[in-house]
Design a protein around this motif. Structure first.
Motif, PDB file in Angstrom:
ATOM      1  N   LEU A  23       1.234  -1.351  -0.535  1.00  0.00           N
ATOM      2  CA  LEU A  23      -0.370   0.306  -0.425  1.00  0.00           C
ATOM      3  C   LEU A  23       0.450   0.856   0.171  1.00  0.00           C
ATOM      4  CD1 LEU A  23      -2.677   1.005   0.248  1.00  0.00           C
ATOM      5  CD2 LEU A  23      -3.351   0.840   2.514  1.00  0.00           C
TER       6      LEU A  23
ATOM      7  N   GLU B 145       0.675   3.584  -2.555  1.00  0.00           N
ATOM      8  CA  GLU B 145       0.834   5.574  -2.438  1.00  0.00           C
ATOM      9  C   GLU B 145       1.579   6.645  -2.964  1.00  0.00           C
ATOM     10  OE1 GLU B 145      -1.628   7.669  -0.453  1.00  0.00           O
ATOM     11  OE2 GLU B 145      -2.679   6.248   0.753  1.00  0.00           O
TER      12      GLU B 145
ATOM     13  N   ARG C 230      -7.306   6.817 -10.911  1.00  0.00           N
ATOM     14  CA  ARG C 230      -8.471   6.216 -11.436  1.00  0.00           C
ATOM     15  C   ARG C 230      -8.534   6.109 -12.548  1.00  0.00           C
ATOM     16  NH1 ARG C 230     -12.284   3.590  -8.402  1.00  0.00           N
ATOM     17  NH2 ARG C 230     -12.066   4.528  -6.796  1.00  0.00           N
TER      18      ARG C 230
ATOM     19  N   LEU D 173      -3.984  -4.504  -4.792  1.00  0.00           N
ATOM     20  CA  LEU D 173      -4.367  -3.020  -4.298  1.00  0.00           C
ATOM     21  C   LEU D 173      -4.658  -1.709  -4.867  1.00  0.00           C
ATOM     22  CD1 LEU D 173      -2.132  -3.424  -0.978  1.00  0.00           C
ATOM     23  CD2 LEU D 173      -4.740  -2.671  -0.512  1.00  0.00           C
TER      24      LEU D 173
ATOM     25  N   ARG E  20      -7.369   0.778  -6.319  1.00  0.00           N
ATOM     26  CA  ARG E  20      -7.262   2.267  -6.259  1.00  0.00           C
ATOM     27  C   ARG E  20      -8.440   2.972  -7.171  1.00  0.00           C
ATOM     28  NH1 ARG E  20      -4.364   4.541  -1.485  1.00  0.00           N
ATOM     29  NH2 ARG E  20      -5.076   3.854   0.100  1.00  0.00           N
TER      30      ARG E  20
ATOM     31  N   TRP F 204      -2.608   3.485   7.768  1.00  0.00           N
ATOM     32  CA  TRP F 204      -2.859   2.469   6.341  1.00  0.00           C
ATOM     33  C   TRP F 204      -3.339   0.814   6.972  1.00  0.00           C
ATOM     34  CZ3 TRP F 204       2.311   3.805   3.651  1.00  0.00           C
ATOM     35  CH2 TRP F 204       2.214   5.277   2.930  1.00  0.00           C
TER      36      TRP F 204
ATOM     37  N   GLU G  17      -6.643   0.725   7.118  1.00  0.00           N
ATOM     38  CA  GLU G  17      -7.272   0.180   6.175  1.00  0.00           C
ATOM     39  C   GLU G  17      -7.848  -1.063   5.289  1.00  0.00           C
ATOM     40  OE1 GLU G  17      -7.030   2.704   0.865  1.00  0.00           O
ATOM     41  OE2 GLU G  17      -5.872   3.699   2.370  1.00  0.00           O
TER      42      GLU G  17
END
Length: 305
Positions: free
Chosen positions: A121, A125, A131, A151, A155, A259, A262
């Motif tokens: 993650l 990031e 998107r 992930l 995302r 994180w 999440e």
């Protein structure tokens, strides 16, 4: 108690009897139910000049606490990164590194999800995904990579390419949500992507960079090294970012915690699942290391004391 040790660089792993450690100030003593095996720890055995404790991700029950251990109590189930001897029946975990394992989740779930998921993650990031973009994940069948593939889709990636070393891993990676699977040895990895998450390094950095579309972003989070030529960045206005989880844990604990929450939320909702290549007993630690070192694993490799 039993613990795994080695005596020389590249030497064999063996079990030994050792006293159960006592937690010091700010520490927890955990009865290990699961221990995650990672490539950096495997490399320590083969590359460190002197033998080092085999640490890493652990999960289990708190059986004793040292002074100033915070809110943690005996009987709590926790997971975290152990910097001492972690390949053992009992291990000492600093309270600042411990996080709770939710009810309904197993210790194996915890070591397969939390640390590897945090790296996946965090690397994602660092790529600043938007998107509808396309993504490339190398080592897509690994403990971190198989979560990164999922992930990236969570995302909003419109297309995900998983790169692997062996065609036998292709079905596994597609089942995770990858649209296509590329082999490292292939001359081309398909249409260019907007960002790439590289867990391999070394000679693979250049093809990962070539796979980027103009303006693409490469996030390197491997301990495998490698070199990127400045010209290769300039010609396509591409960028490379290095990501290190330890820095986030040390300097931005609030982000680390966000994180972590999440990941458990995604896991609980079924949006992310963990894959475990195998559960090995402590006396099978050498076999567990071999699975990681040869990159033959599909998902996380776990020791179960």
């Amino acid at each position: 108690m039993r613990r795994v040790r080695y005596e020389s660089t590249g030497g064999p792993l063996f079990l030994e009897e050792a006293p159960i450690p006592e937690p010091g100030p700010g520490e927890l003593l955990v009865r290990c139910e699961a221990v995650g095996v990672t490539l950096p720890v495997v490399r320590k055995v083969t590359e460190s000049a002197e033998p080092v404790p085999l640490g890493g991700e652990i999960a289990g029950e708190v059986v004793a606490t040292g002074p100033g251990a915070g809110p943690h109590r005996i009987g709590d189930r926790v997971t975290g990164l152990c910097f001492g001897h972690g390949y053992a029946d009992f291990a000492v975990l600093h309270a600042s590194m411990a996080s709770p394992v939710p009810a309904g989740a197993t210790a194996v779930d915890a070591v397969a999800l939390v640390r590897s998921g945090l790296v996946a993650l965090g690397a994602l990031e660092a790529a600043r995904p938007e998107r509808g973009e396309s993504a490339l994940v190398t080592a897509a069948a690994s403990g971190v990579g198989h979560l990164a593939v999922q992930l990236a889709r969570v995302r909003g990636a419109a297309r995900v390419v998983g790169a692997v070393s062996d065609p036998a891993k292709a079905d596994f990676v597609r089942a995770l949500g990858a649209d296509t699977v590329a082999l490292y040895e292939d001359g081309s990895w398909g249409d260019p992507v907007d960002y790439a998450l590289d867990a391999v390094g070394g000679d693979l950095l250049t093809p990962a960079l070539v796979a980027l579309a103009p303006g693409g972003r490469l996030v390197a989070y491997s301990s495998g090294g490698g070199t990127v030529r400045a010209y290769d960045l300039l010609v396509g206005a591409k960028s490379v970012t290095g990501f290190q989880m330890a820095r986030i844990a040390r300097e931005r604990p609030e982000l680390y915690e966000r994180w972590r929450r999440e990941l458990w939320e995604l896991f609980g909702a079924g949006a992310v699942r963990v894959a475990v290549h195998g559960e090995f007993a402590l006396e099978e630690a050498a076999r567990a290391h071999e699975a990681v070192e040869t990159r033959s694993n599909l998902g996380k490799v776990v020791l179960v004391p």
